[in-house]
Design an enzyme around this catalytic site. Sequence first.
Site, PDB file in Angstrom:
ATOM      1  N   SER A   1       0.849  -1.196   0.000  1.00  0.00           N
ATOM      2  CA  SER A   1       0.000   0.000   0.000  1.00  0.00           C
ATOM      3  C   SER A   1       0.879   1.238   0.000  1.00  0.00           C
ATOM      4  CB  SER A   1      -0.881   0.034   1.254  1.00  0.00           C
ATOM      5  OG  SER A   1      -1.491   1.307   1.380  1.00  0.00           O
TER       6      SER A   1
ATOM      7  N   TYR B   1      -2.044  -1.478  10.484  1.00  0.00           N
ATOM      8  CA  TYR B   1      -2.113  -1.642   9.033  1.00  0.00           C
ATOM      9  C   TYR B   1      -0.851  -1.071   8.373  1.00  0.00           C
ATOM     10  CZ  TYR B   1      -4.041  -1.476   4.279  1.00  0.00           C
ATOM     11  OH  TYR B   1      -4.258  -1.644   2.935  1.00  0.00           O
TER      12      TYR B   1
HETATM   13  P1  NAD Z   1     -11.668  -6.050   0.077  1.00  0.00           P
HETATM   14  O1  NAD Z   1     -12.033  -5.975   1.507  1.00  0.00           O
HETATM   15  O2  NAD Z   1     -12.562  -5.465  -0.975  1.00  0.00           O
HETATM   16  O3  NAD Z   1     -11.347  -7.572  -0.301  1.00  0.00           O
HETATM   17  C1  NAD Z   1     -10.491  -8.350   0.497  1.00  0.00           C
HETATM   18  C2  NAD Z   1     -10.872  -9.819   0.387  1.00  0.00           C
HETATM   19  O4  NAD Z   1      -9.934 -10.566   1.187  1.00  0.00           O
HETATM   20  C3  NAD Z   1     -12.264 -10.151   0.932  1.00  0.00           C
HETATM   21  O5  NAD Z   1     -12.979 -10.930  -0.008  1.00  0.00           O
HETATM   22  C4  NAD Z   1     -11.988 -10.921   2.212  1.00  0.00           C
HETATM   23  O6  NAD Z   1     -12.968 -11.915   2.496  1.00  0.00           O
HETATM   24  C5  NAD Z   1     -10.639 -11.550   1.916  1.00  0.00           C
HETATM   25  N1  NAD Z   1      -9.902 -11.888   3.125  1.00  0.00           N
HETATM   26  C6  NAD Z   1      -9.638 -11.090   4.202  1.00  0.00           C
HETATM   27  N2  NAD Z   1      -8.971 -11.774   5.135  1.00  0.00           N
HETATM   28  C7  NAD Z   1      -8.786 -13.037   4.653  1.00  0.00           C
HETATM   29  C8  NAD Z   1      -8.187 -14.204   5.170  1.00  0.00           C
HETATM   30  N3  NAD Z   1      -7.620 -14.219   6.384  1.00  0.00           N
HETATM   31  N4  NAD Z   1      -8.179 -15.329   4.413  1.00  0.00           N
HETATM   32  C9  NAD Z   1      -8.747 -15.323   3.180  1.00  0.00           C
HETATM   33  N5  NAD Z   1      -9.356 -14.252   2.649  1.00  0.00           N
HETATM   34  C10 NAD Z   1      -9.375 -13.119   3.370  1.00  0.00           C
HETATM   35  O7  NAD Z   1     -10.220  -5.362   0.008  1.00  0.00           O
HETATM   36  P2  NAD Z   1      -9.380  -4.706  -1.209  1.00  0.00           P
HETATM   37  O8  NAD Z   1      -9.551  -3.248  -1.141  1.00  0.00           O
HETATM   38  O9  NAD Z   1      -9.607  -5.427  -2.474  1.00  0.00           O
HETATM   39  O10 NAD Z   1      -7.906  -5.002  -0.656  1.00  0.00           O
HETATM   40  C11 NAD Z   1      -7.089  -6.017  -1.178  1.00  0.00           C
HETATM   41  C12 NAD Z   1      -5.666  -5.723  -0.779  1.00  0.00           C
HETATM   42  O11 NAD Z   1      -5.302  -4.405  -1.187  1.00  0.00           O
HETATM   43  C13 NAD Z   1      -5.422  -5.763   0.732  1.00  0.00           C
HETATM   44  O12 NAD Z   1      -4.175  -6.368   1.006  1.00  0.00           O
HETATM   45  C14 NAD Z   1      -5.405  -4.301   1.109  1.00  0.00           C
HETATM   46  O13 NAD Z   1      -4.667  -4.063   2.285  1.00  0.00           O
HETATM   47  C15 NAD Z   1      -4.737  -3.694  -0.111  1.00  0.00           C
HETATM   48  N6  NAD Z   1      -4.941  -2.263  -0.293  1.00  0.00           N
HETATM   49  C16 NAD Z   1      -6.196  -1.753  -0.369  1.00  0.00           C
HETATM   50  C17 NAD Z   1      -6.351  -0.369  -0.511  1.00  0.00           C
HETATM   51  C18 NAD Z   1      -7.711   0.263  -0.552  1.00  0.00           C
HETATM   52  O14 NAD Z   1      -7.801   1.485  -0.505  1.00  0.00           O
HETATM   53  N7  NAD Z   1      -8.788  -0.506  -0.647  1.00  0.00           N
HETATM   54  C19 NAD Z   1      -5.235   0.468  -0.603  1.00  0.00           C
HETATM   55  C20 NAD Z   1      -3.977  -0.108  -0.537  1.00  0.00           C
HETATM   56  C21 NAD Z   1      -3.834  -1.456  -0.380  1.00  0.00           C
END
Ligand code: NAD
Length: 257
Positions: free
Chosen positions: A143, A157
Site C-alpha cells: 500500500s 495496518y
Molecule cells: P476487500 O475488503 O474489498 O477484499 C479483500 C478480500 O480478502 C475479501 O474478499 C476478504 O474476504 C478476503 N480476506 C480477508 N482476510 C482473509 C483471510 N484471512 N483469508 C482469506 N481471505 C481473506 O479489500 P481490497 O480493497 O480489495 O484489498 C485487497 C488488498 O489491497 C489488501 O491487502 C489491502 O490491504 C490492499 N490495499 C487496499 C487499498 C484500498 O484502498 N482498498 C489500498 C492499498 C492497499
Amino acid sequence: MRLRDKIAVITGAGNGIGEASSLLFAKEGAKVLAVDRDEKSVQDTVRQIRDVGGTAEVCLADISKDGDCRSMIAHAERAFGGLHILFNNAGIMHSEDSDAIHTSEDIFDLTLRINVKSILLGCKYGIPAMKKSGGGSIINTASFVARLGAATPQIAYTASKGAVLAMTRELAVVHAQEGIRVNALSPGPLRTDLLMDFLNTEEKRRRRLVHVPMGRFGEASEMAYGALYLASDESSYTTGTDFLVDGGITAAYVTPE
Ligand code: NAD
C-alpha cells in the site's frame, strides 16, 4: 492473450482487487484458483469467470493459517498441474486500528497475522511449486501507506504494509536466480469495501482525497491492470519493485528540493 496457459492463485478473490484481478487474469487466458475465506463472494467470482468461458476453481482458505496455505497451493497443482502466478493480495484493515495509544495488542497481532504472515505462508508453499513449474511471478499487495503513513491513523495496518514491502525486496533477491520474480503492488486509496468501511464518514473520505492529485479514489479494476503487467512475461526484467498505482498521492507528498 497475455496469460495464456498460466496457472494463478489469487487470494482475496471474493471482493475488490482480488475479484477484479481474477476476472481479468482469466480473461487473459490464466487458469485461476480463486481463494477467499468468504464462500459466497468467492463462488460468485468463479461463476462470473465460468459464465464467459474462463477456467477457475473456488478454494476456501484463511490465509493466516499454515495448513490452509499448504492446501491452497496443493489445490492449484492438483487442479491445474502447477503454479506460475501467486498473487498474495488478501488483507484486512480493522475498524479498531488507530494510533499507538488506542490500538490494542490484539488488533495489532491480528492485522500482522493476516497481512504479513500470509505472505510468508503463501511463499513457503508457493515457491517450491513455482520452481517445479519452471519459475513464475509473485505479487504481494502492499500500500502507499507503507511509504507515507495514513491520514486517519491505522498503526497496525501501516506496519503490516511496511513489512510486505521489506519482505518483497528480500524474496526478490533470494529467488532471482530461480526464475521467480517478486514485486509489490502498492495501491493508492480505493473505492472498495476495505477502505470505505474504514473511512466511514464524509469528513474522513475528504481528508484522504485532499492529498490525491487525481481527486478521486481508485477502482479495483485499475489495480488489476497493474497486477496483470506484473503477472505476465511483459515484466520479465522487473523484480523487487514497489509498483505504485496510486493516483499520484506518493508524488504529491515528495517535497521538491
Ligand atoms: P476487500 O475488503 O474489498 O477484499 C479483500 C478480500 O480478502 C475479501 O474478499 C476478504 O474476504 C478476503 N480476506 C480477508 N482476510 C482473509 C483471510 N484471512 N483469508 C482469506 N481471505 C481473506 O479489500 P481490497 O480493497 O480489495 O484489498 C485487497 C488488498 O489491497 C489488501 O491487502 C489491502 O490491504 C490492499 N490495499 C487496499 C487499498 C484500498 O484502498 N482498498 C489500498 C492499498 C492497499
